[in-house]
Write a protein that holds these residues in place. Sequence first.
Motif, PDB file in Angstrom:
ATOM      1  N   ALA A  87       0.800  -1.220   0.000  1.00 55.76           N
ATOM      2  CA  ALA A  87       0.000   0.000   0.000  1.00 55.76           C
ATOM      3  C   ALA A  87       0.836   1.274   0.000  1.00 55.76           C
ATOM      4  O   ALA A  87       0.288   2.370   0.126  1.00 55.76           O
ATOM      5  CB  ALA A  87      -0.947   0.007   1.201  1.00 55.76           C
ATOM      6  N   ASP A  88       2.143   1.139  -0.139  1.00 54.48           N
ATOM      7  CA  ASP A  88       2.975   2.334  -0.319  1.00 54.48           C
ATOM      8  C   ASP A  88       4.333   1.937  -0.879  1.00 54.48           C
ATOM      9  O   ASP A  88       4.757   0.785  -0.794  1.00 54.48           O
ATOM     10  CB  ASP A  88       3.114   3.127   0.984  1.00 54.48           C
ATOM     11  CG  ASP A  88       4.000   2.439   2.019  1.00 54.48           C
ATOM     12  OD1 ASP A  88       4.202   1.216   1.920  1.00 54.48           O
ATOM     13  OD2 ASP A  88       4.469   3.135   2.929  1.00 54.48           O
ATOM     14  N   ALA A  89       5.003   2.925  -1.459  1.00 52.12           N
ATOM     15  CA  ALA A  89       6.293   2.674  -2.097  1.00 52.12           C
ATOM     16  C   ALA A  89       7.377   2.362  -1.081  1.00 52.12           C
ATOM     17  O   ALA A  89       8.280   1.553  -1.347  1.00 52.12           O
ATOM     18  CB  ALA A  89       6.690   3.883  -2.947  1.00 52.12           C
ATOM     19  N   ALA A  90       7.310   2.991   0.102  1.00 56.51           N
ATOM     20  CA  ALA A  90       8.346   2.783   1.110  1.00 56.51           C
ATOM     21  C   ALA A  90       8.393   1.330   1.567  1.00 56.51           C
ATOM     22  O   ALA A  90       9.470   0.758   1.753  1.00 56.51           O
ATOM     23  CB  ALA A  90       8.106   3.710   2.300  1.00 56.51           C
ATOM     24  N   THR A  91       7.220   0.718   1.747  1.00 62.11           N
ATOM     25  CA  THR A  91       7.185  -0.676   2.182  1.00 62.11           C
ATOM     26  C   THR A  91       7.704  -1.598   1.084  1.00 62.11           C
ATOM     27  O   THR A  91       8.431  -2.555   1.361  1.00 62.11           O
ATOM     28  CB  THR A  91       5.756  -1.074   2.568  1.00 62.11           C
ATOM     29  OG1 THR A  91       5.220  -0.111   3.467  1.00 62.11           O
ATOM     30  CG2 THR A  91       5.749  -2.431   3.242  1.00 62.11           C
ATOM     31  N   MET A  92       7.339  -1.311  -0.159  1.00 63.09           N
ATOM     32  CA  MET A  92       7.870  -2.109  -1.264  1.00 63.09           C
ATOM     33  C   MET A  92       9.384  -1.975  -1.344  1.00 63.09           C
ATOM     34  O   MET A  92      10.093  -2.947  -1.662  1.00 63.09           O
ATOM     35  CB  MET A  92       7.233  -1.678  -2.580  1.00 63.09           C
ATOM     36  CG  MET A  92       7.757  -2.417  -3.812  1.00 63.09           C
ATOM     37  SD  MET A  92       7.458  -4.225  -3.767  1.00 63.09           S
ATOM     38  CE  MET A  92       5.705  -4.280  -4.178  1.00 63.09           C
ATOM     39  N   GLN A  93       9.903  -0.793  -1.038  1.00 61.72           N
ATOM     40  CA  GLN A  93      11.349  -0.579  -1.096  1.00 61.72           C
ATOM     41  C   GLN A  93      12.071  -1.478  -0.112  1.00 61.72           C
ATOM     42  O   GLN A  93      13.205  -1.899  -0.359  1.00 61.72           O
ATOM     43  CB  GLN A  93      11.682   0.887  -0.824  1.00 61.72           C
ATOM     44  CG  GLN A  93      13.119   1.264  -1.152  1.00 61.72           C
ATOM     45  CD  GLN A  93      13.457   1.053  -2.627  1.00 61.72           C
ATOM     46  OE1 GLN A  93      12.682   1.408  -3.503  1.00 61.72           O
ATOM     47  NE2 GLN A  93      14.621   0.462  -2.883  1.00 61.72           N
ATOM     48  N   VAL A  94      11.415  -1.805   1.003  1.00 57.98           N
ATOM     49  CA  VAL A  94      12.004  -2.740   1.966  1.00 57.98           C
ATOM     50  C   VAL A  94      12.237  -4.089   1.294  1.00 57.98           C
ATOM     51  O   VAL A  94      13.285  -4.718   1.468  1.00 57.98           O
ATOM     52  CB  VAL A  94      11.077  -2.909   3.193  1.00 57.98           C
ATOM     53  CG1 VAL A  94      11.562  -4.043   4.080  1.00 57.98           C
ATOM     54  CG2 VAL A  94      10.996  -1.616   3.983  1.00 57.98           C
ATOM     55  N   ALA A  95      11.251  -4.516   0.508  1.00 60.13           N
ATOM     56  CA  ALA A  95      11.378  -5.793  -0.201  1.00 60.13           C
ATOM     57  C   ALA A  95      12.435  -5.723  -1.294  1.00 60.13           C
ATOM     58  O   ALA A  95      13.183  -6.677  -1.517  1.00 60.13           O
ATOM     59  CB  ALA A  95      10.029  -6.202  -0.792  1.00 60.13           C
ATOM     60  N   VAL A  96      12.507  -4.581  -1.972  1.00 59.12           N
ATOM     61  CA  VAL A  96      13.521  -4.395  -3.017  1.00 59.12           C
ATOM     62  C   VAL A  96      14.919  -4.397  -2.409  1.00 59.12           C
ATOM     63  O   VAL A  96      15.826  -5.089  -2.882  1.00 59.12           O
ATOM     64  CB  VAL A  96      13.269  -3.090  -3.791  1.00 59.12           C
ATOM     65  CG1 VAL A  96      14.418  -2.800  -4.751  1.00 59.12           C
ATOM     66  CG2 VAL A  96      11.951  -3.166  -4.564  1.00 59.12           C
ATOM     67  N   ASP A  97      15.094  -3.614  -1.335  1.00 57.45           N
ATOM     68  CA  ASP A  97      16.401  -3.539  -0.676  1.00 57.45           C
ATOM     69  C   ASP A  97      16.811  -4.884  -0.087  1.00 57.45           C
ATOM     70  O   ASP A  97      18.003  -5.194   0.002  1.00 57.45           O
ATOM     71  CB  ASP A  97      16.373  -2.487   0.432  1.00 57.45           C
ATOM     72  CG  ASP A  97      16.236  -1.067  -0.105  1.00 57.45           C
ATOM     73  OD1 ASP A  97      16.485  -0.871  -1.315  1.00 57.45           O
ATOM     74  OD2 ASP A  97      15.883  -0.170   0.682  1.00 57.45           O
ATOM     75  N   GLY A  98      15.821  -5.692   0.303  1.00 55.26           N
ATOM     76  CA  GLY A  98      16.113  -6.995   0.881  1.00 55.26           C
ATOM     77  C   GLY A  98      16.340  -8.076  -0.157  1.00 55.26           C
ATOM     78  O   GLY A  98      16.562  -9.246   0.189  1.00 55.26           O
ATOM     79  N   GLY A  99      16.289  -7.705  -1.441  1.00 52.29           N
ATOM     80  CA  GLY A  99      16.544  -8.662  -2.512  1.00 52.29           C
ATOM     81  C   GLY A  99      15.380  -9.552  -2.867  1.00 52.29           C
ATOM     82  O   GLY A  99      15.541 -10.521  -3.616  1.00 52.29           O
ATOM     83  N   ALA A 100      14.184  -9.245  -2.347  1.00 54.85           N
ATOM     84  CA  ALA A 100      13.026 -10.088  -2.622  1.00 54.85           C
ATOM     85  C   ALA A 100      12.310  -9.706  -3.908  1.00 54.85           C
ATOM     86  O   ALA A 100      11.611 -10.532  -4.508  1.00 54.85           O
ATOM     87  CB  ALA A 100      12.035 -10.026  -1.455  1.00 54.85           C
ATOM     88  N   VAL A 101      12.456  -8.452  -4.327  1.00 55.69           N
ATOM     89  CA  VAL A 101      11.800  -7.957  -5.540  1.00 55.69           C
ATOM     90  C   VAL A 101      12.813  -7.188  -6.372  1.00 55.69           C
ATOM     91  O   VAL A 101      13.553  -6.353  -5.844  1.00 55.69           O
ATOM     92  CB  VAL A 101      10.611  -7.026  -5.201  1.00 55.69           C
ATOM     93  CG1 VAL A 101       9.977  -6.485  -6.468  1.00 55.69           C
ATOM     94  CG2 VAL A 101       9.565  -7.772  -4.381  1.00 55.69           C
ATOM     95  N   ASP A 102      12.844  -7.462  -7.664  1.00 55.79           N
ATOM     96  CA  ASP A 102      13.745  -6.750  -8.566  1.00 55.79           C
ATOM     97  C   ASP A 102      12.919  -5.762  -9.393  1.00 55.79           C
ATOM     98  O   ASP A 102      12.637  -5.987 -10.559  1.00 55.79           O
ATOM     99  CB  ASP A 102      14.478  -7.738  -9.480  1.00 55.79           C
ATOM    100  CG  ASP A 102      15.498  -7.025 -10.388  1.00 55.79           C
ATOM    101  OD1 ASP A 102      15.839  -5.869 -10.095  1.00 55.79           O
ATOM    102  OD2 ASP A 102      15.933  -7.650 -11.369  1.00 55.79           O
ATOM    103  N   GLY A 103      12.513  -4.670  -8.760  1.00 52.45           N
ATOM    104  CA  GLY A 103      11.726  -3.654  -9.448  1.00 52.45           C
ATOM    105  C   GLY A 103      10.234  -3.860  -9.259  1.00 52.45           C
ATOM    106  O   GLY A 103       9.760  -4.990  -9.141  1.00 52.45           O
ATOM    107  N   ALA A 104       9.496  -2.751  -9.173  1.00 50.57           N
ATOM    108  CA  ALA A 104       8.045  -2.814  -8.981  1.00 50.57           C
ATOM    109  C   ALA A 104       7.389  -1.689  -9.768  1.00 50.57           C
ATOM    110  O   ALA A 104       8.026  -0.694 -10.111  1.00 50.57           O
ATOM    111  CB  ALA A 104       7.697  -2.694  -7.500  1.00 50.57           C
TER     112      ALA A 104
END
Length: 252
Positions: A87-104
């Motif tokens: 529900a927000d970009a900041a939370t998705m960034q946690v997943a990106v920084d953690g290597g779980a998502v490569d771009g959203a």
Amino acid sequence: MRRLASALTCGVLLAGPVACGDDAGTASSGAEVTVLAAASLTGPFTALAAEFEAAHAGVSVRLAFDSSATLAAQAVQGAPADVLATADAATMQVAVDGGAVDGATTFATNTMTLVVPADNPAGLTSFADLDAPGVDYVACVETAPCGAVGAALLATNEIAATPASLETDVKAVLAKVASDEADAGLVYITDATAAGDSVARIDVPGADVEVLDYPIGVLEQAADADLAHEFVDLVLSAEGRAILERAGFGTP
């Protein structure tokens, strides 16, 4: 379509997809797409899952709804899932920084409103009334997007009263208000829309400035990345956008 328990208790701390319990061996009977999604997406994503299954014979979509922060943490820990929508970009960034998502990709927007029970027993008429004596209101924990934005709006409007309780996600806030356990609650406009006549809405000054962007991405541990991308494509399609708009979501 199956729904996972929100905590994804089986395999949540294990890297990569696993099968366990009653789900063991399901891969042999048909492909699955597991989607972790913010609680506020429950309505439209349930509809999107049904559309996806109708267009993909033999494929089932498993949905897990929870706080975005909880789901992002689970994704980083290797929860067996294929798609993450927050529900927000900041939370998705946690997943990106953690290597779980490569771009959203951002697929929708949302804003907040104040809801009161349908009969409005406290007689609230404005957001400022949260400071009236005896008013009990609820909000999300600040680790959730709804809580972070809610706290910002409370500060901007100089509301001195503190929430009677802080709930895990926006669905929990809405439930307390709809059941008359609270005089008011800060929720997304989409949740107020879904609640129908069970609640009444009061505008929040400045809510149009605090717009939440909803991103979606394929998880690195996806068992079938192609199928996961197809689900994301459906969400981003004209059909997906129409479903989201009917639920009250705005366009990116």
